[in-house]
Write an enzyme that holds these catalytic residues in place. Structure first.
Site, PDB file in Angstrom:
ATOM      1  N   ASN A 148      -9.245 -14.192 -38.537  1.00 28.96           N
ATOM      2  CA  ASN A 148      -8.334 -14.983 -39.134  1.00 28.96           C
ATOM      3  C   ASN A 148      -7.206 -14.420 -39.731  1.00 28.96           C
ATOM      4  O   ASN A 148      -6.097 -15.050 -39.915  1.00 28.96           O
ATOM      5  CB  ASN A 148      -9.337 -16.084 -40.026  1.00 28.96           C
ATOM      6  CG  ASN A 148     -10.227 -15.271 -41.189  1.00 28.96           C
ATOM      7  OD1 ASN A 148     -10.401 -14.125 -40.834  1.00 28.96           O
ATOM      8  ND2 ASN A 148     -10.504 -16.017 -42.298  1.00 28.96           N
ATOM      9  N   GLU A 245     -18.364  -9.787 -47.254  1.00 29.27           N
ATOM     10  CA  GLU A 245     -17.504 -11.048 -47.393  1.00 29.27           C
ATOM     11  C   GLU A 245     -17.693 -12.001 -46.418  1.00 29.27           C
ATOM     12  O   GLU A 245     -17.196 -11.918 -45.264  1.00 29.27           O
ATOM     13  CB  GLU A 245     -15.765 -10.926 -47.635  1.00 29.27           C
ATOM     14  CG  GLU A 245     -15.524  -9.617 -48.535  1.00 29.27           C
ATOM     15  CD  GLU A 245     -15.511  -9.947 -50.058  1.00 29.27           C
ATOM     16  OE1 GLU A 245     -15.815 -11.171 -50.333  1.00 29.27           O
ATOM     17  OE2 GLU A 245     -15.550  -9.063 -50.708  1.00 29.27           O
ATOM     18  N   CYS A 279     -11.766 -18.348 -45.128  1.00 29.97           N
ATOM     19  CA  CYS A 279     -13.097 -18.526 -45.809  1.00 29.97           C
ATOM     20  C   CYS A 279     -12.870 -19.412 -47.046  1.00 29.97           C
ATOM     21  O   CYS A 279     -13.678 -20.045 -47.595  1.00 29.97           O
ATOM     22  CB  CYS A 279     -13.901 -17.120 -46.103  1.00 29.97           C
ATOM     23  SG  CYS A 279     -12.526 -15.977 -47.022  1.00 29.97           S
ATOM     24  N   GLU A 457     -14.752  -7.289 -53.979  1.00 31.75           N
ATOM     25  CA  GLU A 457     -13.577  -6.316 -53.605  1.00 31.75           C
ATOM     26  C   GLU A 457     -12.487  -6.649 -54.354  1.00 31.75           C
ATOM     27  O   GLU A 457     -12.360  -7.955 -55.097  1.00 31.75           O
ATOM     28  CB  GLU A 457     -13.507  -6.062 -52.466  1.00 31.75           C
ATOM     29  CG  GLU A 457     -14.380  -5.341 -51.569  1.00 31.75           C
ATOM     30  CD  GLU A 457     -14.199  -4.793 -49.961  1.00 31.75           C
ATOM     31  OE1 GLU A 457     -13.050  -4.765 -49.554  1.00 31.75           O
ATOM     32  OE2 GLU A 457     -15.603  -4.901 -49.483  1.00 31.75           O
TER      33      GLU A 457
HETATM   34  O1  TXE Z   1     -17.052 -13.913 -36.365  1.00 35.16           O
HETATM   35  P1  TXE Z   1     -17.968 -12.653 -36.542  1.00 35.16           P
HETATM   36  P2  TXE Z   1     -16.768 -14.798 -35.150  1.00 35.16           P
HETATM   37  C1  TXE Z   1     -17.028 -17.615 -39.550  1.00 35.16           C
HETATM   38  C2  TXE Z   1     -16.812 -18.708 -39.035  1.00 35.16           C
HETATM   39  C3  TXE Z   1     -16.820 -18.530 -37.461  1.00 35.16           C
HETATM   40  C4  TXE Z   1     -18.220 -17.610 -37.707  1.00 35.16           C
HETATM   41  C5  TXE Z   1     -18.251 -16.899 -36.272  1.00 35.16           C
HETATM   42  O2  TXE Z   1     -17.572 -19.575 -39.531  1.00 35.16           O
HETATM   43  O3  TXE Z   1     -16.993 -19.816 -37.100  1.00 35.16           O
HETATM   44  O4  TXE Z   1     -18.123 -16.894 -38.666  1.00 35.16           O
HETATM   45  O5  TXE Z   1     -16.807 -16.203 -36.063  1.00 35.16           O
HETATM   46  C6  TXE Z   1     -17.896  -8.002 -35.334  1.00 35.16           C
HETATM   47  N1  TXE Z   1     -22.529  -5.721 -36.037  1.00 35.16           N
HETATM   48  N2  TXE Z   1     -16.017 -16.702 -39.921  1.00 35.16           N
HETATM   49  O6  TXE Z   1     -18.013 -14.873 -34.186  1.00 35.16           O
HETATM   50  O7  TXE Z   1     -19.036 -12.676 -35.523  1.00 35.16           O
HETATM   51  C7  TXE Z   1     -16.843  -8.826 -34.581  1.00 35.16           C
HETATM   52  O8  TXE Z   1     -16.495  -7.900 -33.386  1.00 35.16           O
HETATM   53  C8  TXE Z   1     -21.309  -5.303 -36.326  1.00 35.16           C
HETATM   54  C9  TXE Z   1     -15.724 -16.420 -41.452  1.00 35.16           C
HETATM   55  O9  TXE Z   1     -15.659 -14.644 -34.571  1.00 35.16           O
HETATM   56  O10 TXE Z   1     -18.692 -12.376 -37.799  1.00 35.16           O
HETATM   57  C10 TXE Z   1     -15.712  -8.803 -35.556  1.00 35.16           C
HETATM   58  O11 TXE Z   1     -14.973  -7.768 -35.786  1.00 35.16           O
HETATM   59  N3  TXE Z   1     -20.110  -6.088 -36.208  1.00 35.16           N
HETATM   60  C11 TXE Z   1     -15.034 -15.414 -41.725  1.00 35.16           C
HETATM   61  C12 TXE Z   1     -16.343  -9.038 -36.984  1.00 35.16           C
HETATM   62  O12 TXE Z   1     -17.696  -8.472 -36.673  1.00 35.16           O
HETATM   63  C13 TXE Z   1     -20.107  -7.126 -35.493  1.00 35.16           C
HETATM   64  C14 TXE Z   1     -13.864 -14.886 -40.579  1.00 35.16           C
HETATM   65  C15 TXE Z   1     -16.413 -10.582 -37.309  1.00 35.16           C
HETATM   66  O13 TXE Z   1     -17.024 -11.298 -36.375  1.00 35.16           O
HETATM   67  C16 TXE Z   1     -21.406  -7.729 -35.051  1.00 35.16           C
HETATM   68  C17 TXE Z   1     -14.364 -15.077 -39.445  1.00 35.16           C
HETATM   69  C18 TXE Z   1     -22.548  -6.817 -35.388  1.00 35.16           C
HETATM   70  N4  TXE Z   1     -23.797  -7.326 -34.833  1.00 35.16           N
HETATM   71  C19 TXE Z   1     -15.529 -15.837 -39.211  1.00 35.16           C
HETATM   72  N5  TXE Z   1     -21.254  -9.055 -34.351  1.00 35.16           N
HETATM   73  C20 TXE Z   1     -14.606 -15.146 -43.226  1.00 35.16           C
HETATM   74  N6  TXE Z   1     -15.259 -14.857 -44.048  1.00 35.16           N
HETATM   75  O14 TXE Z   1     -13.320 -15.098 -43.267  1.00 35.16           O
HETATM   76  C21 TXE Z   1     -19.850  -9.217 -34.410  1.00 35.16           C
HETATM   77  N7  TXE Z   1     -19.307  -8.127 -35.134  1.00 35.16           N
END
Ligand code: TXE
Length: 477
Positions: A148, A245, A279, A457
């Site tokens: 994002n 986070e 978020c 952070e």
């Molecule tokens: O994010 P992911 P996704 C929320 C939002 C969204 C949901 C899923 O609700 O619909 O999360 O989004 C890496 N071990 N937010 O699926 O999976 C991945 O490759 C280590 C809120 O796109 O959380 C990426 O680099 N790493 C949020 C990162 O984690 C892993 C912003 C985030 O991906 C992993 C984004 C694992 N097992 C989504 N699996 C906010 N808080 O701002 C994935 N990744």
């Protein structure tokens, strides 16, 4: 655009020889390919970081601060390129990519450079001894970031991590790799010692190889709550330092004594900035009953006047959603809202120029009439989707605001600042704004409670997280 990993100061093809397509959110077309890194790529990156660690962590902090300044200067020269790539990769409006993403990426490096330069050991005198408390590097850090706010969040981690003497391996989201690649080009251009910052592209599997590696000492993760739980599971058995986070379902609380015009502007921005994919977004709007009808009239007008369209157009206020899959998830919540008894006040497919038809488009959606316990009112949707609810007392507003498993942020809108502070102090979250939203001072703690994460952070909290304190006690009597 074919991207490469960056390991030990060199751009490298992945040993896995596997690649993923990078798609444009606004058109659905392929804009490049990204390495799908495997075990050996991740191991090489960690080994490079470990090799660079003794020299880098041994350097004087002011020397490291100079490197942060060089990176900031070089990023600043590429300001327009950052904004362009971020808008292309995420589908966000270019005006937002300039004012938020590019601006903050530069200021993150400058801010932490100053903090690190100003850092001093703490001294505690006893009658017969002197205590010195020194912050030292933790070791090799894994920095995992979402789609994002790609460079905004990556720079938020890289700057304090290397500033405190750690060396790092970055793993940006597979959906938005372009500005992480730009940061590696900047790091290469300024000539940062090789191995201090490494980057592997890849998906969740690549990320979990990093977090589970016994050679990684620290994990800083921003992303979804369920992914955060997996990260914690893989990092905790090895007692790694961990910062998570995660998501939010933040309330915007509108009292009848607010400045209505300013409030409508602020609440609209909080709801739909970055298509609601922040978020901190205020995705539940709680409105005092006595001004509900007037508020709704003005709010719906404000939402319907937002300009949706080509992210590269300077006038665009709302761009595309990140992926087809995410669009389906958000649209699923619209159907669920109807099943749960809600009404769509505004929303539906926008009319878009033909060339954008393949993108992930959704108009800003406002839902009313839902109970505050429903799934749509308590789960994170992370899109242009808000629910609006009525309340009758301060107590009731607080109760509704706290009624989710998340606890990240919130905003309160009232002319009575005493009341604003009182209500804020009763909201169970990490950050609450009064008469403003996303008003950030980089010195304050950023993070949440409950399912919104672990740790903070920002400012001295970042310096604390990215370091280990050492106490030396010298007896002198
Ligand atoms: O994010 P992911 P996704 C929320 C939002 C969204 C949901 C899923 O609700 O619909 O999360 O989004 C890496 N071990 N937010 O699926 O999976 C991945 O490759 C280590 C809120 O796109 O959380 C990426 O680099 N790493 C949020 C990162 O984690 C892993 C912003 C985030 O991906 C992993 C984004 C694992 N097992 C989504 N699996 C906010 N808080 O701002 C994935 N990744």
């Amino acid at each position: 655009m074919k991207l490469l990993n960056y390991i030990k100061g060199k751009f490298e093809e992945p040993e896995s020889a596997e690649w993923m397509d990078n798609l444009s959110p606004s058109t659905g077309k392929v804009i490049g390919s990204v390495p799908l890194s495997g075990e050996s790529d991740v191991k090489l990156a960690i080994a490079a970081a470990r090799e660079a660690l003794p020299e880098w962590s041994g350097m004087d902090p002011s020397g490291r601060a100079e490197w942060l300044d060089r990176i900031a200067d070089c990023l600043e020269e590429k300001f327009e390129e950052i904004a362009y790539l971020e808008s292309l990769d995420t589908g966000k409006p270019i005006s937002l990519a300039r004012s938020v993403d590019a601006t903050r990426s530069v200021s993150n490096f400058r801010f932490f450079s100053k903090m690190i330069r100003d850092m001093e050991d703490e001294i505690y005198e006893m009658e017969d001894a002197t205590n010195i408390v020194k912050l030292r590097a933790v070791g090799v850090g894994a920095l995992i970031t979402p789609w994002n706010l790609p460079l905004y969040l990556l720079s938020w981690k890289v700057a304090p991590a290397i500033g405190m003497g750690n060396t790092v391996v970055c793993k940006p989201s597979e959906l938005t790799p372009l500005t992480a690649d730009l940061l590696m080009r900047v790091i290469d251009e300024v000539g940062l010692p090789s191995g201090v910052v490494n980057l592997v592209h890849g998906n969740g599997n690549s990320g979990s190889m990093l977090t589970g590696s016994p050679d990684v000492d620290l994990v800083s993760f921003t992303g979804g709550t369920s992914t955060g739980a997996k990260v914690a599971q893989s990092a905790s058995p090895q007692f790694k330092k961990l910062s998570l986070e995660l998501g939010g379902k933040n309330a915007s609380i509108v009292f009848s004594d607010c400045d209505l015009e300013e409030t409508v502007k602020g609440v609209t921005r909080a709801a739909f900035l970055n298509q609601g994919q922040v978020c901190l977004c205020g995705s539940r709007i709680l409105v005092e009953d006595s001004i509900y009808d007037r508020f709704m009239e003005m709010f719906v007008e404000s939402v319907e006047s937002m300009v949706i369209g080509d992210p590269m157009d300077d006038d665009t206020e709302l761009g595309a959603l990140i992926s087809k899959q995410h669009l389906q998830k958000v649209q699923g919540y619209v159907s669920l809202a109807l099943e749960e008894g809600g009404q769509i006040v505004t929303g539906g497919e926008p009319c878009l120029p033909k060339e954008l038809e393949g993108g992930n488009w959704m108009s800003p959606t406002v839902i009313t009439g839902l109970g505050t316990e429903t799934r749509c009112s308590t789960e994170e949707v992370f899109g242009p989707f808000v629910t609006v609810h009525r309340f009758n007392s301060e107590h009731e507003a607080i109760e509704i605001a706290n009624n989710t498993r998340y606890g990240l942020a919130g905003s309160i809108w009232t002319m009575d600042l005493e009341k604003g502070r009182r209500v804020a102090e009763n909201i169970h979250s990490g950050m609450v704004w009064v008469n403003t939203w996303l008003h950030r001072d980089l010195r304050v703690p950023f993070g949440g409670v409950k399912d919104s994460g672990v740790g903070r952070e920002g400012g001295k909290w970042s310096l604390g997280f990215f370091s280990e304190p050492l106490n030396v006690c010298v007896r002198h009597d």
